[in-house]
Design an enzyme around this catalytic site. Structure first.
Site, mmCIF file in Angstrom:
data_model
loop_
_atom_site.group_PDB
_atom_site.id
_atom_site.type_symbol
_atom_site.label_atom_id
_atom_site.label_comp_id
_atom_site.label_asym_id
_atom_site.label_seq_id
_atom_site.Cartn_x
_atom_site.Cartn_y
_atom_site.Cartn_z
ATOM 1 C CG ASN A 37 45.617 39.470 43.427
ATOM 2 O OD1 ASN A 37 46.634 39.383 44.112
ATOM 3 N ND2 ASN A 37 45.646 39.699 42.119
ATOM 4 C CG HIS A 122 45.558 37.863 29.391
ATOM 5 N ND1 HIS A 122 44.627 38.828 29.694
ATOM 6 C CD2 HIS A 122 46.756 38.496 29.391
ATOM 7 C CE1 HIS A 122 45.233 39.993 29.885
ATOM 8 N NE2 HIS A 122 46.529 39.816 29.703
ATOM 9 N NE ARG A 147 41.371 39.108 29.085
ATOM 10 C CZ ARG A 147 41.236 38.945 30.401
ATOM 11 N NH1 ARG A 147 40.032 38.952 30.945
ATOM 12 N NH2 ARG A 147 42.273 38.780 31.183
ATOM 13 C CE1 TYR A 159 43.799 43.048 33.939
ATOM 14 C CE2 TYR A 159 43.029 43.003 31.667
ATOM 15 C CZ TYR A 159 43.275 42.361 32.865
ATOM 16 O OH TYR A 159 43.018 41.023 32.977
ATOM 17 C CG ASP A 212 39.375 42.910 31.404
ATOM 18 O OD1 ASP A 212 38.559 43.809 31.701
ATOM 19 O OD2 ASP A 212 39.859 42.116 32.234
ATOM 20 C CG HIS A 214 40.850 45.722 34.569
ATOM 21 N ND1 HIS A 214 41.237 46.168 35.792
ATOM 22 C CD2 HIS A 214 40.906 44.368 34.625
ATOM 23 C CE1 HIS A 214 41.542 45.124 36.555
ATOM 24 N NE2 HIS A 214 41.344 44.027 35.879
ATOM 25 C CD GLU A 238 36.935 40.484 31.362
ATOM 26 O OE1 GLU A 238 37.159 39.768 30.357
ATOM 27 O OE2 GLU A 238 37.591 40.390 32.413
ATOM 28 C CD GLU A 264 37.627 40.778 36.561
ATOM 29 O OE1 GLU A 264 37.608 40.267 35.434
ATOM 30 O OE2 GLU A 264 38.627 41.317 37.060
ATOM 31 N NE ARG A 285 35.058 38.547 33.298
ATOM 32 C CZ ARG A 285 36.000 37.604 33.285
ATOM 33 N NH1 ARG A 285 35.775 36.439 32.714
ATOM 34 N NH2 ARG A 285 37.169 37.862 33.833
ATOM 35 C CG HIS A 314 37.821 36.555 37.399
ATOM 36 N ND1 HIS A 314 38.126 37.056 38.635
ATOM 37 C CD2 HIS A 314 38.735 37.073 36.555
ATOM 38 C CE1 HIS A 314 39.174 37.850 38.543
ATOM 39 N NE2 HIS A 314 39.563 37.878 37.295
ATOM 40 C CG ASP A 318 44.546 37.044 40.268
ATOM 41 O OD1 ASP A 318 44.909 37.700 39.281
ATOM 42 O OD2 ASP A 318 43.371 37.013 40.660
ATOM 43 C CD GLU A 341 40.237 35.460 32.923
ATOM 44 O OE1 GLU A 341 39.228 35.877 33.524
ATOM 45 O OE2 GLU A 341 41.320 36.061 32.890
ATOM 46 C CD1 TRP A 404 45.440 49.513 37.331
ATOM 47 C CD2 TRP A 404 44.576 47.558 37.988
ATOM 48 N NE1 TRP A 404 46.181 48.527 36.742
ATOM 49 C CE2 TRP A 404 45.663 47.305 37.120
ATOM 50 C CE3 TRP A 404 43.872 46.472 38.516
ATOM 51 C CZ2 TRP A 404 46.074 46.017 36.764
ATOM 52 C CZ3 TRP A 404 44.261 45.196 38.183
ATOM 53 C CH2 TRP A 404 45.367 44.975 37.323
HETATM 54 C C1 CS2 Z 1 41.127 40.246 35.233
HETATM 55 C C2 CS2 Z 1 42.139 39.958 36.235
HETATM 56 O O1 CS2 Z 1 41.331 38.090 34.403
HETATM 57 C C3 CS2 Z 1 40.704 39.129 34.348
HETATM 58 O O2 CS2 Z 1 39.769 39.333 33.645
HETATM 59 O O3 CS2 Z 1 40.393 41.352 35.169
HETATM 60 O O4 CS2 Z 1 43.395 39.969 35.640
HETATM 61 C C4 CS2 Z 1 42.122 40.846 37.471
HETATM 62 O O5 CS2 Z 1 42.753 42.047 37.252
HETATM 63 C C5 CS2 Z 1 42.774 40.115 38.589
HETATM 64 O O6 CS2 Z 1 42.191 38.865 38.734
HETATM 65 C C6 CS2 Z 1 42.721 40.876 39.887
HETATM 66 O O7 CS2 Z 1 43.102 40.075 40.922
HETATM 67 MG MG MG Z 2 38.729 41.127 33.836
#
Ligand code: CS2
Ligand code: MG
Length: 404
Positions: A37, A122, A147, A159, A212, A214, A238, A264, A285, A314, A318, A341, A404
């Site tokens: 990504n 999600h 989640r 996030y 998450d 993040h 997470e 991830e 992950r 993960h 994306d 996921e 981030w």
């Molecule tokens: C993430 C993603 O799915 C997840 O757990 O943390 O949304 C992540 O931010 C993206 O895959 C980044 O490309």
């Molecule tokens: Mg994540």
């Protein structure tokens, strides 16, 4: 069976995906996902300019040797660009081998260890009420693991927020410049336990609840967070803190029994070695697309099994549907499976990648088609050229750049 061609496609049916197609002299083709990504073109070039020419003429069955050749042979080891490229090759070669054997990939790996793959979705809301509404929707869809992410009062976004009510979550923004978002750990620590309390209060403990973080907290903040949410019995928290320094997870572990998932952004077994060996995490992950394909992931999962660490790959939208399809085969087989996921894909994306998987009552199955069970519609993909998009960056309220 000789490799006679290897083509790379970058297509954007709503978001950018990098696809590798390997062609053999027996007419069998294999597909691999190489999506990274925000850095898609770097992997496309690494494949096109460096690896694809060196694939031509090789035996398509020699998966392990080709993996070792590109890992050790580059001299420069690991890293997300290199490993995404190797992953795509590995995935495509397993697709070819399974098609040649006339079997769905999971059969070649050792057969099914379970009847279905538990997936988590999600769910999100800008407010607590919206998050509750979205949870109810996903519960009705049958998800057994959910989640939950929610907007934090005083922060414009964070996030996991979709860009509007009812819209699918898409963190990247189009254009050549990442969006900047303001982050406040204090506000987050104060508000998030209220979200879990509201969810458990309304829906009870029927579903597995995931969250998450993040990478936003420091180890001691993550420890406090984990401890404070213990009554809500999360399935996992997470990415509580960045994981380059694996030893810092010891601090979190000393203070809380809330299970931890991370990895991830990892791309090799070395990124998770200490975390697994010291049992500092509960779920790993890593994904097929970033951690070396089936070959790399199998090594990580077998190692993790020694320490009772389970997989929790993960699976955001994306990573392309090719990764998702391959992951379901891996998950159906892997003995120490935890959860997968599944953020889902738009109709437009699924038209480009016609697939065989099924979803029923919270569980997925990769289907029985030989190979990975996914196709790539090149003509349609050509209508959606690469469109630059970047993940956001976070800053603290005083402007300091944050995770981030
Ligand atoms: C993430 C993603 O799915 C997840 O757990 O943390 O949304 C992540 O931010 C993206 O895959 C980044 O490309
Ligand atoms: Mg994540």
């Amino acid at each position: 069976m000789k490799i006679i061609g290897a083509d790379v496609f970058v297509t954007c049916p709503g978001r950018n995906f990098v696809t590798l197609k390997i062609i053999t002299d027996e007419g069998i083709i294999g597909l691999g996902d190489a999506t990274l990504n925000g850095r898609e073109l770097a992997v496309a070039s690494y494949l096109r300019d460096h690896l694809c020419p060196q694939l031509i003429g090789r035996d398509a069955h020699a998966i392990e040797d080709i993996w070792q050749f590109f890992y050790k042979g580059a001299y420069w080891r690991r890293g997300p660009v290199t490993m995404s490229a190797i992953s795509a090759i590995d995935m495509a070669l397993w697709d070819i081998k399974a098609k040649a054997a006339g079997m769905p990939l999971y059969q070649l790996l050792g057969g099914a260890s379970r009847s279905g793959v538990m997936v988590y979705c999600h769910c999100t809301g800008r407010t607590l009420d919206e998050a509750i509404e979205d949870y109810a929707k996903h519960q009705q869809m049958g998800f057994k693991a959910i989640r939950v992410q929610c907007g934090i009062p005083g922060m414009e976004t964070t996030y996991g927020m979709s860009k509007g009510k009812g819209l699918a979550y898409e963190p990247a923004t189009k254009g050549n410049w990442p969006q900047e978002q303001i982050w406040s750990t204090e506000r987050y620590l104060d508000y998030t336990p209220k979200l879990f309390a509201a969810i458990r209060d309304k829906f009870g403990f029927n579903e597995h609840l995931l969250h998450d973080m993040h990478h936003r907290l420091t180890p001691i903040e993550a420890a406090r967070f984990g401890k404070s949410v213990e009554p809500y019995r999360l399935f996992w928290m997470e990415d509580p803190t960045p994981a380059e320094n694996q030893a810092c997870f010891r601090l979190i572990r000393e203070h809380t029994v809330t299970p931890i998932a991370t990895g991830e952004v990892f791309n090799s077994i070395w990124d998770c070695k200490q975390l697994i060996e010291e049992q500092l995490i509960d779920y790993i992950r890593t994904t097929l697309t970033h951690a070396g394909g089936i070959t790399g992931m199998r090594r990580i999962a077998d190692f993790a099994a020694l320490y009772q660490v389970r997989t929790g790959s993960h699976g955001p939208s994306d990573l392309s549907p090719i990764c998702m399809a391959a992951a379901l085969h891996f998950d159906l087989w892997v003995p120490n499976f935890g959860v997968q996921e599944y953020m889902g894909y738009s109709e437009q994306m699924l038209e480009v990648f016609p697939h065989q998987w099924q979803f029923e009552d919270g569980y997925m199955h990769p289907g029985e088609a030989p190979g990975i069970g996914i196709e790539f519609n090149e003509q349609l993909a050509a209508k959606y050229p690469y469109d630059p998009a970047y993940l956001p960056v976070a800053r603290l309220e005083d402007g300091t750049l944050w995770n981030w």
